[in-house]
Design a protein around this motif. Structure first.
Motif, PDB file in Angstrom:
ATOM      1  N   TYR A 159      44.443  42.950  27.854  1.00  4.76           N
ATOM      2  CA  TYR A 159      44.162  42.985  28.744  1.00  4.76           C
ATOM      3  C   TYR A 159      44.328  41.750  29.963  1.00  4.76           C
ATOM      4  O   TYR A 159      43.923  40.923  30.666  1.00  4.76           O
ATOM      5  N   ALA A 160      45.625  42.172  30.308  1.00  3.52           N
ATOM      6  CA  ALA A 160      46.476  41.072  31.601  1.00  3.52           C
ATOM      7  C   ALA A 160      45.622  40.940  33.038  1.00  3.52           C
ATOM      8  O   ALA A 160      45.749  40.197  33.340  1.00  3.52           O
ATOM      9  N   VAL A 161      45.079  42.075  33.119  1.00  4.11           N
ATOM     10  CA  VAL A 161      43.223  42.103  33.745  1.00  4.11           C
ATOM     11  C   VAL A 161      42.744  42.194  33.401  1.00  4.11           C
ATOM     12  O   VAL A 161      42.373  43.185  32.472  1.00  4.11           O
ATOM     13  N   VAL A 162      41.500  41.867  33.750  1.00  2.00           N
ATOM     14  CA  VAL A 162      40.270  42.025  33.234  1.00  2.00           C
ATOM     15  C   VAL A 162      39.224  42.621  33.869  1.00  2.00           C
ATOM     16  O   VAL A 162      38.917  42.283  34.891  1.00  2.00           O
ATOM     17  N   PRO A 163      38.147  43.596  32.925  1.00  2.00           N
ATOM     18  CA  PRO A 163      37.733  44.048  34.057  1.00  2.00           C
ATOM     19  C   PRO A 163      36.069  43.389  33.828  1.00  2.00           C
ATOM     20  O   PRO A 163      35.365  43.536  33.394  1.00  2.00           O
ATOM     21  N   VAL A 164      36.043  42.763  34.940  1.00  2.00           N
ATOM     22  CA  VAL A 164      34.363  41.770  35.439  1.00  2.00           C
ATOM     23  C   VAL A 164      33.364  42.164  36.627  1.00  2.00           C
ATOM     24  O   VAL A 164      34.151  42.959  37.612  1.00  2.00           O
ATOM     25  N   VAL A 165      32.412  41.472  36.269  1.00  2.00           N
ATOM     26  CA  VAL A 165      31.693  42.380  37.328  1.00  2.00           C
ATOM     27  C   VAL A 165      31.799  41.597  39.099  1.00  2.00           C
ATOM     28  O   VAL A 165      31.701  39.656  38.951  1.00  2.00           O
ATOM     29  N   LYS A 166      31.910  42.185  39.633  1.00  2.00           N
ATOM     30  CA  LYS A 166      31.981  41.743  41.203  1.00  2.00           C
ATOM     31  C   LYS A 166      30.892  40.767  41.457  1.00  2.00           C
ATOM     32  O   LYS A 166      29.292  41.116  40.567  1.00  2.00           O
ATOM     33  N   LYS A 167      30.811  39.308  41.918  1.00  2.00           N
ATOM     34  CA  LYS A 167      30.290  38.374  41.696  1.00  2.00           C
ATOM     35  C   LYS A 167      28.657  38.849  42.719  1.00  2.00           C
ATOM     36  O   LYS A 167      28.850  39.038  44.434  1.00  2.00           O
ATOM     37  N   PRO A 168      27.888  38.632  43.335  1.00  2.00           N
ATOM     38  CA  PRO A 168      26.681  39.314  44.167  1.00  2.00           C
ATOM     39  C   PRO A 168      26.985  37.483  45.356  1.00  2.00           C
ATOM     40  O   PRO A 168      27.037  36.948  45.128  1.00  2.00           O
ATOM     41  N   VAL A 169      26.888  37.981  46.293  1.00  2.00           N
ATOM     42  CA  VAL A 169      26.872  36.839  47.335  1.00  2.00           C
ATOM     43  C   VAL A 169      25.507  37.059  47.596  1.00  2.00           C
ATOM     44  O   VAL A 169      24.382  37.543  47.635  1.00  2.00           O
ATOM     45  N   ILE A 170      24.994  35.806  47.191  1.00  2.00           N
ATOM     46  CA  ILE A 170      24.027  34.990  47.864  1.00  2.00           C
ATOM     47  C   ILE A 170      24.101  33.891  48.646  1.00  2.00           C
ATOM     48  O   ILE A 170      24.258  32.657  48.989  1.00  2.00           O
ATOM     49  N   GLY A 171      23.206  34.599  50.337  1.00  2.00           N
ATOM     50  CA  GLY A 171      22.769  33.118  51.362  1.00  2.00           C
ATOM     51  C   GLY A 171      21.419  32.063  51.253  1.00  2.00           C
ATOM     52  O   GLY A 171      21.181  33.014  50.105  1.00  2.00           O
ATOM     53  N   ILE A 172      22.050  31.421  51.794  1.00  2.00           N
ATOM     54  CA  ILE A 172      21.863  30.472  51.956  1.00  2.00           C
ATOM     55  C   ILE A 172      21.163  29.866  53.373  1.00  2.00           C
ATOM     56  O   ILE A 172      21.857  29.377  53.849  1.00  2.00           O
TER      57      ILE A 172
END
Lengths: 425, 425
Positions: A177-190
């Motif tokens: 896995y030279a590239v890895v399937p990861v979960v896109k980060k949620p954008v959390i506004g403050i």
């Protein structure tokens, strides 16, 4: 002005929030950038491990049948016809009374069916040819690590929802896995509310304080592996605040506001939720600090976390309500932190009309967990968040606790909690 | 070829490495980028906390002397002459029988010497003027948070060597550190040795394995907060390896090699250390896995960590020897991980001729720490690193251990170890 609010138990509040769980989409990132990310698809073995029969030792590969007569009195001699290290493949085929010198990890040569450790042999030269002798009979198959004995191709090696640690990267590398399937980060506004707030770089001004919640929540979002988005501050003005929140919602997956959720005269969040058409899940929790913590959901399910403007309450509110929702976004099987018991090291004499979260630090004495509140005196109130690595959770309706008492602790930096609410574990 | 090596105890090996501790220089980074970095200078309070006398409640500020006659039968009335929230400063001065409505956190107005909570008052209008009445005498100074009662200007708030957590960012923000003095990261080079190593993106080849140690060590370096530098691989060729190592040393603060430190026929690291003029601190440690772990120091004190090519041994070697040296670079007061006792949940029948580090996962049962080896069966040997969050440390010279036995565990993901070697804590 004095709105009546009905406090709900912490556990009920957590469960209400989790009715609005969402999950992220997949994106592919280079292996080197995957540390701390969460795996979005089951990771499969793309080959057997070992991928071929291999030697577990430095030694000699040979045919077991040639060792039948070997003994201390009658060592048997073998001609050494090749010499291979890990990664090399011998082109020779081993015949009767031949051997190949082989290093750990190298592929077993054709014709061989056993390996003997180098320490059990004697090597010597005769007429410019290398020889090896051994003094014991060997059993076919001994000292050979068989193809697939550890892992079979197609096995699930890392489950969806696992966070990438150094150990996980080793598996990802092994299976290509030279590239890895990861979960896109949620954008959390403050969004920070409060007329009293100065920027961190501002000089102090009479009546004002610097905005510490923004930096803290920003770091908490980062620590939880999500993408923080600082949407600036709004003053205690209804219209401005309303428009800031409304605009923010289009840019983020989850919105956090700090301050403005109390029942003070300048706390506009409740009215903003109403005007937005958001359903308020709760606006009072039977806990200290953070009783004014408010969570609302937009008709599309988008969550708005209204954390208290008090730094300690803000911190607790994030850890209790926001962090597990982020972990759920990542398909984490157990999104809640570890919950354990510990021995209290100091008296905590305050009564607890509601569930109390006491900022504390844990340590081990032998195998026994003990815990010390970090805010025991007034001077440490400011530093108590910085020094805390857990919360002592004191049930509502209890009087003070004494040194030596067993108390429950929420180890918010450690994994290992449950799949539902930590309180019910 | 069969070099004789003298194994030294783990503790002695750790101490030898720490004779070569170095510290990093300071650099300033924006507060938002400081999470996980280490503070390079003591952080001071730039103002008192509170910075001014302030109200801890929503209520009314007034003069205590005006409340002397108040009782249930004879409420005293006050004219409400202003209304301030946090961050606002009233321009009014309170005179006899006047009050200012004040929200939590707001500055106490001139003339006032006490605050009464809003719940203990009654508000009403008379001829278009706001009034408030109360039914009890108040004591001057009550319900006022005094300037400096939590922190005095100049106090040390965060000590040098502290890692920046969300709680620490709150302190940094409070005291105006929009840029933060942190320790410059050490650059840690990684050279992979071994002819058997394929790149992660390569298709499998006969006799070869993909390089998993590089990704793992790279991630371990990142996790320890340092800057990894992938210097590529070298094949099992002496001259190429020597030049790669020599060139690498000029680019890095610390150099890690994986593989090549054994006594196999293609292990060139020992000869490279000699040719470089590096002092070999040890080349055999009385431990499993990782007995071949080798550490050498250049004449200028630069450390070369020769980790084993075996993934489990490589992982252990990094955690034991490299990570604490990184933490020391950061002035961390206690660079060693937490060391505790735990109850073994499963039999571990292997004898331990040397100190054994068993990859394991810990959990709490009540306040009791328990621990389970992650590599109990062969099929999990590959995943045992990924699932481990601690090591069980079994002393050399012991026979097997049984479920229920107390064992020592090195909680390598947790802080809280000692300032010297963890084994002596």
């Amino acid at each position: 002005m004095m709105e009546r609010r009905q406090p709900i138990p912490v556990e009920e509040a957590i469960k209400k929030v989790h009715q609005y769980e969402k999950h992220g989409k997949v994106e592919w990132v280079p292996l080197k950038d995957s540390l701390g990310r969460f795996i979005a698809e089951d990771i499969l073995a793309d080959h057997d491990v070992p991928a071929f029969d291999r030697s577990p030792y430095d030694g000699f590969a040979l045919r077991a049948e040639d060792t039948k007569e070997a003994s201390s009195e009658h060592p048997v001699e073998f001609e050494v016809i090749d010499h291979i290290g890990a990664g090399m493949v011998s082109e020779e085929t081993i015949g009767p009374f031949q051997a190949i010198r082989i290093m750990t990890g190298a592929k077993i040569p054709d014709g061989a069916n056993v390996v003997i450790m180098i320490e059990l042999t004697k090597t010597f030269e005769k007429d410019g040819t290398s020889y090896m002798s051994l003094k014991r009979p060997l059993k076919s198959g001994d000292n050979i690590s068989r193809q697939g004995e550890e892992v079979l191709k197609g096995n699930v090696m890392v489950k969806k929802g696992t966070s990438v640690t150094p150990g996980v990267t080793a598996l990802l590398a092994t299976f290509g896995y030279a590239v890895v399937p990861v979960v896109k980060k949620p954008v959390i506004g403050i969004i920070s509310t409060g007329t009293e707030l100065l920027q961190v770089s501002d000089a102090m001004e009479d009546g004002k304080i610097r905005n510490s919640n923004l930096s803290m929540v920003y770091a908490q979002v980062l620590e939880a592996g999500a993408e923080p988005l600082d949407l600036g501050g709004v003053s205690d003005d209804f219209d401005k605040s309303y428009h800031a929140v409304k605009e923010a919602l289009s840019k983020v997956d989850i919105l956090i506001t700090t301050g403005g959720v109390s029942v003070g005269d300048f706390d506009f969040l409740p009215a903003i939720y109403e005007k937005l058409g958001a359903e308020v899940l709760f606006n009072k929790v039977a806990m200290r600090p953070g009783s004014v913590t408010t969570v609302a959901a937009m008709p599309n399910g988008q969550l708005l976390f209204g954390l208290s403007g008090n730094p300690a309450a803000c911190f607790v509110g994030f850890e209790l309500f926001v962090k597990p929702i982020i972990y759920k976004w990542y398909f984490k099987e157990k999104p809640f932190p570890a919950f354990a018991e510990a021995k209290l090291t100091h008296d905590f004499p305050k009564a607890n009309p509601f569930t109390r979260f006491v900022r504390a630090a844990f340590q081990f004495t032998g195998s026994q967990l003990s815990v010390t509140p970090t805010g025991l005196d007034k001077s440490s109130a400011v530093t108590s968040i910085a020094e805390a690595n857990c919360f002592i959770v004191l049930p509502g309706g209890t009087r003070g606790f004494q040194a030596g008492d067993q108390v429950r602790v929420l180890l918010f930096q450690l994994e290992g909690g449950g799949s539902t609410c930590w309180m019910t574990n």
